[in-house]
Each structure stands twice: as structure tokens, then as C-alpha cells.
Scaffold this motif. Structure first.
Motif, mmCIF file in Angstrom:
data_model
loop_
_atom_site.group_PDB
_atom_site.id
_atom_site.type_symbol
_atom_site.label_atom_id
_atom_site.label_comp_id
_atom_site.label_asym_id
_atom_site.label_seq_id
_atom_site.Cartn_x
_atom_site.Cartn_y
_atom_site.Cartn_z
ATOM 1 N N GLN A 52 -101.944 75.079 41.228
ATOM 2 C CA GLN A 52 -102.349 74.724 42.591
ATOM 3 C C GLN A 52 -103.845 74.420 42.684
ATOM 4 N N LEU A 53 -104.619 74.839 41.678
ATOM 5 C CA LEU A 53 -106.049 74.543 41.665
ATOM 6 C C LEU A 53 -106.370 73.235 40.938
ATOM 7 N N ARG A 54 -105.362 72.546 40.476
ATOM 8 C CA ARG A 54 -105.582 71.267 39.809
ATOM 9 C C ARG A 54 -105.942 70.199 40.848
ATOM 10 N N ILE A 55 -106.944 69.387 40.520
ATOM 11 C CA ILE A 55 -107.390 68.312 41.411
ATOM 12 C C ILE A 55 -106.575 67.050 41.145
ATOM 13 N N ASP A 56 -106.512 66.655 39.883
ATOM 14 C CA ASP A 56 -105.697 65.522 39.454
ATOM 15 C C ASP A 56 -105.372 65.714 37.977
ATOM 16 N N GLU A 57 -104.849 64.686 37.358
ATOM 17 C CA GLU A 57 -104.402 64.814 35.976
ATOM 18 C C GLU A 57 -105.521 65.239 35.030
ATOM 19 N N ASN A 58 -106.746 64.833 35.323
ATOM 20 C CA ASN A 58 -107.856 65.091 34.412
ATOM 21 C C ASN A 58 -108.870 66.119 34.914
ATOM 22 N N ASN A 59 -108.670 66.639 36.113
ATOM 23 C CA ASN A 59 -109.662 67.549 36.699
ATOM 24 C C ASN A 59 -108.985 68.785 37.292
ATOM 25 N N HIS A 60 -109.692 69.910 37.166
ATOM 26 C CA HIS A 60 -109.146 71.201 37.596
ATOM 27 C C HIS A 60 -110.300 72.035 38.146
ATOM 28 N N HIS A 61 -110.068 72.718 39.272
ATOM 29 C CA HIS A 61 -111.098 73.622 39.788
ATOM 30 C C HIS A 61 -111.306 74.814 38.851
ATOM 31 N N LEU A 62 -110.263 75.174 38.113
ATOM 32 C CA LEU A 62 -110.378 76.278 37.163
ATOM 33 C C LEU A 62 -111.066 75.784 35.892
ATOM 34 N N GLN A 63 -112.192 76.415 35.562
ATOM 35 C CA GLN A 63 -112.913 76.049 34.348
ATOM 36 C C GLN A 63 -112.533 76.932 33.170
ATOM 37 N N LEU A 64 -112.312 78.228 33.439
ATOM 38 C CA LEU A 64 -111.944 79.153 32.371
ATOM 39 C C LEU A 64 -111.313 80.401 32.967
ATOM 40 N N MET A 65 -110.282 80.898 32.285
ATOM 41 C CA MET A 65 -109.616 82.134 32.691
ATOM 42 C C MET A 65 -109.420 82.988 31.448
ATOM 43 N N LYS A 66 -109.835 84.275 31.524
ATOM 44 C CA LYS A 66 -109.767 85.159 30.362
ATOM 45 C C LYS A 66 -109.087 86.472 30.723
ATOM 46 N N ASP A 69 -108.198 90.914 26.470
ATOM 47 C CA ASP A 69 -108.161 90.805 25.015
ATOM 48 C C ASP A 69 -108.908 89.581 24.495
ATOM 49 N N GLY A 70 -109.548 88.832 25.402
ATOM 50 C CA GLY A 70 -110.295 87.656 24.985
ATOM 51 C C GLY A 70 -109.472 86.396 24.881
ATOM 52 N N GLN A 71 -108.174 86.468 25.156
ATOM 53 C CA GLN A 71 -107.347 85.258 25.205
ATOM 54 C C GLN A 71 -107.719 84.476 26.451
ATOM 55 N N PHE A 72 -107.588 83.145 26.406
ATOM 56 C CA PHE A 72 -108.082 82.368 27.535
ATOM 57 C C PHE A 72 -107.292 81.082 27.770
ATOM 58 N N TYR A 73 -107.445 80.571 28.979
ATOM 59 C CA TYR A 73 -106.868 79.303 29.413
ATOM 60 C C TYR A 73 -108.006 78.378 29.764
ATOM 61 N N LEU A 74 -108.058 77.200 29.107
ATOM 62 C CA LEU A 74 -109.134 76.228 29.275
ATOM 63 C C LEU A 74 -108.503 74.882 29.643
ATOM 64 N N GLN A 92 -110.660 87.514 34.395
ATOM 65 C CA GLN A 92 -111.924 86.869 34.685
ATOM 66 C C GLN A 92 -111.665 85.382 34.868
ATOM 67 N N VAL A 93 -112.123 84.840 35.997
ATOM 68 C CA VAL A 93 -111.833 83.455 36.350
ATOM 69 C C VAL A 93 -113.121 82.755 36.772
ATOM 70 N N SER A 218 -119.916 86.060 32.577
ATOM 71 C CA SER A 218 -118.754 86.636 31.908
ATOM 72 C C SER A 218 -119.116 87.881 31.127
ATOM 73 N N GLU A 219 -120.410 88.225 31.062
ATOM 74 C CA GLU A 219 -120.866 89.398 30.323
ATOM 75 C C GLU A 219 -121.091 90.564 31.282
ATOM 76 N N ASN A 220 -120.924 91.779 30.750
ATOM 77 C CA ASN A 220 -121.098 92.971 31.571
ATOM 78 C C ASN A 220 -122.005 93.954 30.860
ATOM 79 N N MET A 221 -123.204 94.143 31.363
ATOM 80 C CA MET A 221 -124.153 95.085 30.783
ATOM 81 C C MET A 221 -124.729 95.937 31.908
ATOM 82 N N SER A 222 -124.411 97.228 31.897
ATOM 83 C CA SER A 222 -124.841 98.127 32.965
ATOM 84 C C SER A 222 -125.869 99.111 32.428
ATOM 85 N N ILE A 223 -126.964 99.276 33.157
ATOM 86 C CA ILE A 223 -128.015 100.209 32.765
ATOM 87 C C ILE A 223 -128.313 101.127 33.943
#
Length: 237
Positions: A52-66, A69-74, A92-93, A218-223
Motif C-alpha cells: 500500500q506504500l508503493r507509489i508506482d512500479e518503480n517507486n516506493h515510499h518504503l526505503q528499508l525495513m529491518k 535479526d538484520g534481515q531486510f526488505y529493500l 525498523q522502517v 538505524s543505530e542505537n547508542m545510549s549513554i
């Protein structure tokens, strides 16, 4: 697998708001078999869920989903190795602008089991109500709090029970959360508490008033700085 026996829960529509850049999301509904890939019975298909976030055949609002375990959708490279959407997990989206995704499905019971493995997990939030995350009770994770080392949200706020510290806002639906535990445990979210604080207090750490939020990534560093010696700390420190 998350719908309890007996009368089925009512269906509902869930709006998941994602801001431009990085987000951590989860859903507390089971969207049903319509979103499942052929031959898959463990959870919805990630590509179908995000179509549903796809704009058209070549464009998508989603840039990366993780996932945790580090597996992802690009979408830009038509690549995905997230086998299925595990409803007990958060994701993470990264999106290219503010968007809203809408799914319909059966409500997942607020106290459904969420298994956590020792070390870091990225978990879903099932209740429709908010739960307090402030010290010293950490109500949202109270059933497993003796095993919680740290928890974080997408804005960099975190809790450290060992130091009696939390600056986390109440947890809420459509959000996902990082949780680090010292052994394998199962979380069942507690019932709604009567009083939900807007911001946690830093009970045993007086003087921790200086706080600057960082840019989301996408990184998490807490101090957590508990003391500073031989240094004059100013607002611009």
C-alpha cells in the motif's frame, strides 16, 4: 496463532503513522490469511503488507525495513529476506516522507505471549491502552523486570533498571521497542494502570536535567552520565 480460542475478537482498523526517516513499528492486530504468501502459515508476507506504500512500479515510499535479526526488505532493489511478518516483533522502517499505513484484522489480546531471547530483542506492543515506563516500577515490563537490562524506543529514550533510571514515555500501540534481557523469558503485558506518567523521573539520579535528543537513525547508542567531576557543565556542553 495469537488469537485465543472461543469467540473471535472483533475486527478493527489500525492506522500506523510513520514519520519521514526511521521509525520502529508494530501491529496489534492479526490481518489474516489474505496477507499470507502461498505456502506460508506463520505470518503475513512483508511485501504484501507494505504494498500500500508503493507509489508506482518503480517507486516506493518504503526505503528499508529491518527485523531484529538484520534481515531486510529493500523495494528499490526488489530484495527481501524477511521470511514473514512475525506479529510478536517490532520492525525498523525507513520511509521517504510522512505516511500512514492502514490494516484491518482481529485484535490481538493485550496479554498474548511475546517470547524474548537472551540479549537484544525488538518487540511488538499489543495493548490498545498506554502503559507507564517510568522508574521505579517500570509497569510496562513489570512481569519480567528482574531480567530487563535495558529498553529503548525509536526516539532514543531508554530505561536502565539497575540505575533506577527511565526517561521513556508511556508505551503505545503501533510502536515497537528494543528490550535487552539476561535470559530467555516470556512477556505478557500487564493490565492498564490507573496513573500513567507523561515522563519518567530520574529518581535516584538527581541533577540529570541536561538532555539533548539526537537525530533518528538505524543505530542505537545510549549513554547515561551519572556524574561529572572537575568539569564545569554548561547548557552547550
Amino acid at each position: 496463532f495469537l488469537i485465543q480460542a472461543g469467540s473471535p475478537p472483533p475486527e478493527r482498523e489500525l492506522n500506523v503513522t510513520m514519520e519521514h526517516g526511521w521509525n520502529i513499528i508494530s501491529i496489534n492486530i492479526d490481518p489474516g490469511k489474505f496477507f499470507f504468501a502461498d505456502g506460508e502459515d506463520r505470518g503475513p508476507d512483508v511485501i504484501v503488507m507494505m504494498e500500500q506504500l508503493r507509489i508506482d512500479e518503480n517507486n516506493h515510499h518504503l526505503q528499508l525495513m529491518k527485523n531484529e535479526d538484520g534481515q531486510f526488505y529493500l523495494p528499490a532493489f526488489d530484495f527481501n529476506n524477511i521470511h514473514y511478518w512475525d506479529l510478536t516483533e517490532g520492525y525498523q522502517v525507513k520511509v521517504d516522507e510522512d505516511v500512514v499505513a492502514v490494516w484491518e484484522g482481529y485484535q490481538i489480546s493485550a496479554d498474548s505471549e511475546i517470547p524474548l531471547e537472551m540479549d537484544w530483542n525488538l518487540i511488538a506492543y499489543f495493548p490498545t491502552y498506554e502503559l507507564d515506563a517510568s522508574a521505579p516500577d517500570y509497569h510496562v515490563l513489570s512481569p519480567i523486570i528482574d531480567h530487563v537490562i535495558m529498553a529503548k524506543d525509536s526516539d532514543g529514550r531508554f530505561m536502565l533498571p539497575l540505575f533506577n533510571f527511565s526517561n521513556m514515555l508511556p508505551w503505545q500501540e503501533t510502536k515497537g521497542y528494543h528490550v535487552k534481557v539476561d535470559e530467555d523469558v516470556v512477556l505478557n503485558y500487564p493490565e492498564e494502570n490507573e496513573h500513567v506518567n507523561g515522563m519518567a523521573s530520574n529518581n535516584d539520579l538527581p541533577g540529570l536535567s541536561h538532555w539533548k535528543e539526537t537525530t533518528l537513525s538505524s543505530e542505537n547508542m545510549s549513554i547515561l552520565i551519572s556524574s561529572v567531576t572537575n568539569t564545569v557543565v554548561s547548557e552547550n556542553f
